[in-house]
Design a protein around this motif. Structure first.
Motif, PDB file in Angstrom:
ATOM      1  N   ALA A 200       0.815  -1.211   0.000  1.00 19.67           N
ATOM      2  CA  ALA A 200       0.000   0.000   0.000  1.00 19.67           C
ATOM      3  C   ALA A 200       0.852   1.266   0.000  1.00 19.67           C
ATOM      4  CB  ALA A 200      -0.934   0.001   1.205  1.00 19.67           C
ATOM      5  N   ALA A 201       2.159   1.140   0.063  1.00 24.10           N
ATOM      6  CA  ALA A 201       3.051   2.298   0.171  1.00 24.10           C
ATOM      7  C   ALA A 201       2.791   3.382  -0.873  1.00 24.10           C
ATOM      8  CB  ALA A 201       4.506   1.851   0.124  1.00 24.10           C
ATOM      9  N   PRO A 202       2.587   3.038  -2.137  1.00 27.36           N
ATOM     10  CA  PRO A 202       2.399   4.107  -3.112  1.00 27.36           C
ATOM     11  C   PRO A 202       1.178   4.985  -2.870  1.00 27.36           C
ATOM     12  CG  PRO A 202       2.990   2.081  -4.218  1.00 27.36           C
ATOM     13  CD  PRO A 202       2.728   1.739  -2.773  1.00 27.36           C
ATOM     14  N   SER A 203       0.191   4.506  -2.127  1.00 22.61           N
ATOM     15  CA  SER A 203      -1.000   5.317  -1.898  1.00 22.61           C
ATOM     16  C   SER A 203      -1.025   5.955  -0.514  1.00 22.61           C
ATOM     17  CB  SER A 203      -2.257   4.469  -2.111  1.00 22.61           C
ATOM     18  OG  SER A 203      -2.285   3.417  -1.177  1.00 22.61           O
ATOM     19  N   GLY A 204       0.089   5.957   0.172  1.00 23.53           N
ATOM     20  CA  GLY A 204       0.150   6.600   1.483  1.00 23.53           C
ATOM     21  C   GLY A 204       0.890   5.756   2.494  1.00 23.53           C
ATOM     22  N   CYS A 205       0.632   6.026   3.760  1.00 25.04           N
ATOM     23  CA  CYS A 205       1.335   5.353   4.850  1.00 25.04           C
ATOM     24  C   CYS A 205       0.560   4.118   5.284  1.00 25.04           C
ATOM     25  CB  CYS A 205       1.508   6.320   6.009  1.00 25.04           C
ATOM     26  SG  CYS A 205       2.435   7.808   5.538  1.00 25.04           S
ATOM     27  N   TRP A 206       1.260   3.180   5.908  1.00 25.94           N
ATOM     28  CA  TRP A 206       0.652   1.907   6.261  1.00 25.94           C
ATOM     29  C   TRP A 206       1.347   1.317   7.490  1.00 25.94           C
ATOM     30  CZ3 TRP A 206       4.671   2.493   3.014  1.00 25.94           C
ATOM     31  CH2 TRP A 206       5.743   1.610   3.129  1.00 25.94           C
ATOM     32  N   GLY A 207       0.707   0.324   8.080  1.00 27.69           N
ATOM     33  CA  GLY A 207       1.296  -0.511   9.109  1.00 27.69           C
ATOM     34  C   GLY A 207       1.581   0.185  10.426  1.00 27.69           C
ATOM     35  N   ASN A 208       2.131  -0.586  11.332  1.00 27.96           N
ATOM     36  CA  ASN A 208       2.501  -0.098  12.652  1.00 27.96           C
ATOM     37  C   ASN A 208       4.007  -0.231  12.775  1.00 27.96           C
ATOM     38  OD1 ASN A 208       3.077   0.270  15.376  1.00 27.96           O
ATOM     39  ND2 ASN A 208       1.214  -0.745  16.066  1.00 27.96           N
ATOM     40  N   ALA A 209       4.697   0.890  12.886  1.00 33.20           N
ATOM     41  CA  ALA A 209       6.157   0.900  13.006  1.00 33.20           C
ATOM     42  C   ALA A 209       6.595   0.997  14.462  1.00 33.20           C
ATOM     43  CB  ALA A 209       6.728   2.045  12.186  1.00 33.20           C
ATOM     44  N   GLY A 210       5.676   0.753  15.383  1.00 31.15           N
ATOM     45  CA  GLY A 210       6.015   0.758  16.800  1.00 31.15           C
ATOM     46  C   GLY A 210       5.844   2.117  17.449  1.00 31.15           C
ATOM     47  N   THR A 211       6.170   2.165  18.722  1.00 34.21           N
ATOM     48  CA  THR A 211       6.052   3.392  19.502  1.00 34.21           C
ATOM     49  C   THR A 211       7.373   4.136  19.468  1.00 34.21           C
ATOM     50  OG1 THR A 211       4.410   2.351  20.922  1.00 34.21           O
ATOM     51  CG2 THR A 211       5.508   4.299  21.791  1.00 34.21           C
ATOM     52  N   LYS A 212       7.321   5.431  19.232  1.00 38.72           N
ATOM     53  CA  LYS A 212       8.516   6.281  19.175  1.00 38.72           C
ATOM     54  C   LYS A 212       8.333   7.440  20.147  1.00 38.72           C
ATOM     55  CE  LYS A 212       9.597   3.777  15.574  1.00 38.72           C
ATOM     56  NZ  LYS A 212      10.511   2.687  15.638  1.00 38.72           N
ATOM     57  N   THR A 213       9.415   7.820  20.810  1.00 39.52           N
ATOM     58  CA  THR A 213       9.383   8.925  21.760  1.00 39.52           C
ATOM     59  C   THR A 213      10.370   9.987  21.315  1.00 39.52           C
ATOM     60  OG1 THR A 213       8.807   7.397  23.537  1.00 39.52           O
ATOM     61  CG2 THR A 213       9.621   9.573  24.183  1.00 39.52           C
ATOM     62  N   ASP A 214       9.873  11.202  21.129  1.00 37.73           N
ATOM     63  CA  ASP A 214      10.747  12.291  20.663  1.00 37.73           C
ATOM     64  C   ASP A 214      11.535  12.883  21.838  1.00 37.73           C
ATOM     65  OD1 ASP A 214       9.087  14.166  21.955  1.00 37.73           O
ATOM     66  OD2 ASP A 214       8.330  15.033  20.100  1.00 37.73           O
ATOM     67  N   PRO A 215      12.476  13.791  21.574  1.00 29.77           N
ATOM     68  CA  PRO A 215      13.310  14.344  22.651  1.00 29.77           C
ATOM     69  C   PRO A 215      12.546  15.095  23.735  1.00 29.77           C
ATOM     70  CG  PRO A 215      14.362  14.705  20.544  1.00 29.77           C
ATOM     71  CD  PRO A 215      12.986  14.172  20.258  1.00 29.77           C
ATOM     72  N   GLU A 216      11.313  15.536  23.457  1.00 31.84           N
ATOM     73  CA  GLU A 216      10.496  16.196  24.487  1.00 31.84           C
ATOM     74  C   GLU A 216       9.722  15.198  25.337  1.00 31.84           C
ATOM     75  OE1 GLU A 216      10.319  17.615  21.223  1.00 31.84           O
ATOM     76  OE2 GLU A 216      11.866  19.003  21.886  1.00 31.84           O
ATOM     77  N   GLY A 217       9.850  13.903  25.032  1.00 33.11           N
ATOM     78  CA  GLY A 217       9.159  12.886  25.802  1.00 33.11           C
ATOM     79  C   GLY A 217       7.767  12.566  25.294  1.00 33.11           C
ATOM     80  N   ARG A 218       7.384  13.126  24.146  1.00 30.29           N
ATOM     81  CA  ARG A 218       6.070  12.813  23.566  1.00 30.29           C
ATOM     82  C   ARG A 218       6.154  11.458  22.870  1.00 30.29           C
ATOM     83  NH1 ARG A 218       5.949  18.688  20.918  1.00 30.29           N
ATOM     84  NH2 ARG A 218       7.720  17.661  19.957  1.00 30.29           N
ATOM     85  N   THR A 219       5.148  10.617  23.103  1.00 27.97           N
ATOM     86  CA  THR A 219       5.121   9.276  22.532  1.00 27.97           C
ATOM     87  C   THR A 219       4.105   9.214  21.400  1.00 27.97           C
ATOM     88  OG1 THR A 219       5.763   8.351  24.648  1.00 27.97           O
ATOM     89  CG2 THR A 219       4.769   6.838  23.084  1.00 27.97           C
ATOM     90  N   TYR A 220       4.493   8.549  20.324  1.00 33.74           N
ATOM     91  CA  TYR A 220       3.662   8.431  19.127  1.00 33.74           C
ATOM     92  C   TYR A 220       3.643   6.982  18.661  1.00 33.74           C
ATOM     93  CZ  TYR A 220       4.794  13.438  18.637  1.00 33.74           C
ATOM     94  OH  TYR A 220       4.962  14.775  18.842  1.00 33.74           O
ATOM     95  N   THR A 221       2.582   6.607  17.950  1.00 29.46           N
ATOM     96  CA  THR A 221       2.556   5.355  17.209  1.00 29.46           C
ATOM     97  C   THR A 221       2.967   5.698  15.784  1.00 29.46           C
ATOM     98  OG1 THR A 221       0.809   4.437  18.579  1.00 29.46           O
ATOM     99  CG2 THR A 221       1.133   3.439  16.406  1.00 29.46           C
ATOM    100  N   ALA A 222       4.061   5.124  15.342  1.00 28.97           N
ATOM    101  CA  ALA A 222       4.607   5.440  14.018  1.00 28.97           C
ATOM    102  C   ALA A 222       3.998   4.545  12.947  1.00 28.97           C
ATOM    103  CB  ALA A 222       6.126   5.274  14.040  1.00 28.97           C
TER     104      ALA A 222
END
Length: 137
Positions: A28-50
């Motif tokens: 599905a990559a050509p039509s946008g973003c897909w899947g779950n790339a795990g949890t990521k935390t930025d330098p400010e401590g905010r957590t996201y699902t990538a």
């Protein structure tokens, strides 16, 4: 620094001799973003699902409107996107956009290489539209 889907697969093959498969939905990559790339935390401590998105061209990662790192081309993870009408993406051929995707670059030390990547280098978007499948920041 940042590990892409492709580099993780290559590492798995080198370490185990097994063939690493792309996550379900990778086509599905050509039509946008897909899947779950795990949890990521930025330098400010905010957590996201990538989510994975395909950037067909490498480029600078920006923070406060200046380059602070570089993201290689490939299937990379991104956590969200934001529209910045007064700071358009650098042109790529005829592609124009003012949406920016938040991620961590492959290189760069400032802000641990976390910043914004231009949407017009990511597959699946249209001029001045967000990339499908990635939430707003």
């Amino acid at each position: 620094m940042k590990r892409t889907l492709a580099s993780l697969g290559a590492a798995a093959v080198l370490a185990t001799g097994a063939v690493a498969l792309a996550p379900a939905g990778a086509s599905a990559a050509p039509s946008g973003c897909w899947g779950n790339a795990g949890t990521k935390t930025d330098p400010e401590g905010r957590t996201y699902t990538a989510r994975y998105c395909h950037n067909y061209q490498g480029g600078n990662v920006y923070l406060y409107r200046r380059p602070i790192g570089y993201l290689n081309a490939g299937d990379n993870w991104f956590v969200c996107q934001t529209k910045v009408p007064d700071f358009p993406n650098p042109p790529v051929g005829d592609a124009r956009n003012d949406w920016w995707l938040y991620t961590q670059g492959d290189t760069g030390s400032e802000h641990n290489a976390w910043g914004y990547f231009p949407a017009n280098k990511v597959s699946g978007g249209n001029d001045y539209d967000p990339i499908p499948g990635l939430p707003a920041c």
